[in-house]
Design an enzyme around this catalytic site. Structure first.
Site, PDB file in Angstrom:
ATOM      1  N   LYS A 157       0.953  -1.304  -0.108  1.00 27.73           N
ATOM      2  CA  LYS A 157       0.137  -0.232   0.178  1.00 27.73           C
ATOM      3  C   LYS A 157       0.716   1.186  -0.048  1.00 27.73           C
ATOM      4  CE  LYS A 157      -3.984   2.352   2.880  1.00 27.73           C
ATOM      5  NZ  LYS A 157      -5.186   1.443   4.090  1.00 27.73           N
ATOM      6  N   SER A 215      -8.960   1.274   3.491  1.00 30.74           N
ATOM      7  CA  SER A 215      -8.515   2.418   2.421  1.00 30.74           C
ATOM      8  C   SER A 215      -7.664   1.494   1.395  1.00 30.74           C
ATOM      9  CB  SER A 215      -7.780   2.981   3.055  1.00 30.74           C
ATOM     10  OG  SER A 215      -6.785   2.612   3.848  1.00 30.74           O
ATOM     11  N   SER A 262      -9.860  -0.908   7.437  1.00 28.12           N
ATOM     12  CA  SER A 262      -8.489  -0.719   5.177  1.00 28.12           C
ATOM     13  C   SER A 262      -8.381  -1.533   4.999  1.00 28.12           C
ATOM     14  CB  SER A 262      -8.126   0.485   6.104  1.00 28.12           C
ATOM     15  OG  SER A 262      -8.718   1.399   5.931  1.00 28.12           O
TER      16      SER A 262
END
Length: 459
Positions: A97, A172, A196
Site C-alpha cells: 500500500k 482504504s 481498511s
C-alpha cells in the site's frame, strides 16, 4: 525461422506458467520455489508483466518497483540454489500500500498533498519482509490519506471490485486487495485504522488480518490516527497471512497443522452488527455460521451493549486524531482534496480536548467490560460488512449516498479497532460477503489457527 519458432514456443510456455502460477497462494509459491519447481526471477517477471499489461493496472498500482523486484528475485534465486532460503516466502512477489515508505520511491498515501514525497528508507515492516526474502513488486493505490472505507479516490485512482467492475473495491487498502484479487501480486500489505484491511479483503473475496495496535511496528508508515493505526496482510489463504505476519514481525512462522473447530466457543454478536444489513452479506454470514456449527463449533448469541457505546464515540475520536495529524497540510491547500474526504477530516476540527479525553477514558472502560463478557470465547463473530461494494459513479455524484455507504461499510469493522482487538475476515462463498472473527488483543496466532480451521469448512 528456427529462432522465430523458439520465440513463439517460449511465449506459449510463459503464458501457460502465468495462468498456473498467478493463481497460487503465496505459501504454495514458496513451496514450489523450495523444491526448485519455480524460479523466483521468472515468477517475478511474470507478475511484473501481468501488472504492466492488465486493463486495470494504472488503477491498482501507483508504481511498479521493477529494478528492485528483479534484484530481490535474483538474490532469492541464489539463496534457493544454495539451500539458504530465509523463509517459506523467500522469493515470493507481493505489493505494498502506498503509505509504506519505500526508499527512493514516491510514497504519497493517495493524496495530492504529499505529491513528490520520496522517503530515504523503507518502512520497518518492509525492511523485515525484505530480510525474510519477499520481493517488492510495487506500490498500490489507496483511499486519500487512508480516511475512507470505500476505496474511491478521484484524486489518484479507484481500483474496481473483482466481482463488479463498476463498483468500488473497499478501502482504504483498495489497491492492496485488488492486486491480489486480479492476480497481480501473490499477497498485499495494507493498514487498518477502522477496517481498511478487512473491508477490501471481504469485498474481493480474500482473507484479511487486522493486527492488534503495536503488534507490528508502524515506523515509516504515513499515519492517520496513531492510537488506532495497525498493519495487516490481504491474502488468498489464512496460511499466507500467518507467514506474512511472521515476515513483517521477524518472528518464526506459526504452526498451522492440526487445526479444528470442534468444541471451539464462538459468540455471535447481535448488537449493531445486523442493523441495516443487506440481503447478500446476511446470506453469506448465515451460510458460514451453519457450516462452522456443523464442523463442531459451539455458537452462542448475545447482545453486548458496549459495542454500540464504543461506536458512538467514533465521531469524537477518529476525525479528531486525523485532523490533528494533518491540519497544517490540509488547510495549506484544501482544494487539492476530494471534498468528501476533506469534510471527514474537518469533522474533527471543532472537537474540544475535553470531549476527546472523555471519549478516550470511556473507551478504556468499555474495552475492559467487553473483555470480561467475551473472555470465555475463542472469538466473537459477525458479518465483516453489512453492505456490498457500492457503485463508483453514484458515490461520486451523490454526496448523501457516499456518506451513508461509507459509514455502513466501516460500521462492523470499527468495533474491532475501537475495542482494541485482533480481527480476521474470511470469504463466505457469497461474492463480496465476509465473516469476521474478533479476538482479544495480541492473540493473532490463536486467531489464525481458528481461521485456518474455519477456512477449511468455508472454502
Amino acid at each position: 525461422m528456427r529462432l522465430l519458432a523458439a520465440t513463439v514456443t517460449e511465449q506459449k510456455r510463459r503464458m501457460t506458467m502465468s495462468k498456473e502460477w498467478l493463481g497460487l497462494s503465496a505459501s504454495d509459491l514458496g513451496r514450489a520455489i523450495e523444491v526448485g519447481d519455480i524460479d523466483p526471477v521468472e515468477l517475478t517477471e511474470i507478475y511484473l508483466a501481468a501488472a504492466r499489461e492488465h486493463e486495470f493496472a494504472d488503477r491498482i498500482y501507483t508504481k511498479l518497483t521493477e529494478t528492485r523486484a528483479l534484484a530481490e528475485a535474483e538474490a532469492a534465486r541464489d539463496r534457493a540454489k544454495s539451500g539458504l532460503r530465509r523463509s517459506l516466502l523467500d522469493g515470493v512477489p507481493i505489493s505494498w500500500k502506498d503509505l509504506f515508505d519505500t526508499a527512493g520511491v514516491e510514497t504519497e498515501a493517495g493524496s495530492a498533498l504529499l505529491k513528490g514525497r520520496v522517503p530515504r528508507e523503507d518502512a520497518l515492516v518492509l525492511k523485515n519482509a525484505t530480510l525474510a526474502g519477499l520481493v517488492c513488486l510495487g506500490k498500490t493505490h489507496m483511499s486519500e490519506l487512508a480516511f475512507s472505507g470505500l476505496g474511491m479516490n478521484p484524486i489518484t485512482a479507484s481500483p474496481p471490485c473483482i466481482n463488479d467492475h463498476a463498483a468500488v473495491s473497499g478501502g482504504s487498502s483498495s489497491g492492496a486487495a485488488t492486486s491480489v484479487a486480479f492476480n497481480l501480486a501473490a499477497a498485499g500489505i495494507g493498514s487498518d485504522t477502522g477496517g481498511s484491511v478487512r473491508i477490501p479483503s471481504a469485498w474481493n473475496d480474500l482473507v484479511g488480518l487486522k493486527t492488534t495496535l503495536g503488534r507490528l511496528p508502524v515506523d515509516g508508515t504515513v499515519p492517520l490516527c496513531v492510537t488506532f493505526d495497525t498493519i495487516g496482510p490481504l491474502c488468498r489463504t489464512v496460511e499466507d497471512c500467518a507467514h506474512l505476519l511472521a515476515a513483517m514481525s521477524g518472528d518464526l512462522a506459526l504452526n498451522m497443522q492440526n487445526t479444528s473447530l470442534k468444541d471451539k466457543k464462538l459468540l455471535l454478536l447481535e448488537t449493531s452488527a445486523f442493523d441495516d444489513i443487506r440481503e447478500e452479506p446476511l446470506k453469506g454470514f448465515e451460510t458460514a455460521v451453519d457450516r462452522i456449527k456443523a464442523a463442531g463449533a459451539q455458537i452462542e448469541r448475545a447482545e453486548i451493549p458496549e459495542a454500540a457505546e464504543a461506536l458512538s464515540l467514533s465521531g469524537a475520536l477518529f476525525p479528531t486524531e486525523a485532523y490533528a495529524q494533518w491540519e497544517a497540510e490540509i488547510e495549506a491547500d484544501p482544494d487539492k482534496m476530494f471534498p468528501e474526504i476533506l469534510d471527514r477530516f474537518r469533522g474533527g476540527k471543532d472537537v474540544s480536548a475535553k470531549t476527546y479525553i472523555q471519549a478516550r477514558q470511556k473507551l478504556d472502560v468499555l474495552r475492559k467490560k467487553w473483555r470480561e463478557k467475551t473472555s470465555g470465547y475463542d472469538a466473537v463473530i459477525l458479518p465483516t460488512s453489512p453492505i456490498l461494494p457500492p457503485n463508483h459513479d453514484r458515490l461520486l455524484s451523490d454526496s448523501d449516498y457516499y456518506v451513508k455507504e461509507n459509514l455502513l461499510a466501516l460500521r462492523n469493522t470499527r468495533i474491532g479497532n475501537l475495542l482494541g482487538l485482533a480481527g480476521l475476515t474470511l470469504p463466505t462463498g457469497v461474492p463480496s460477503a465476509g465473516i469476521m472473527f474478533l479476538a482479544e488483543p495480541f492473540s493473532e496466532e490463536r486467531l489464525l489457527r481458528l481461521g485456518k480451521a474455519a477456512e477449511a469448512v468455508l472454502s
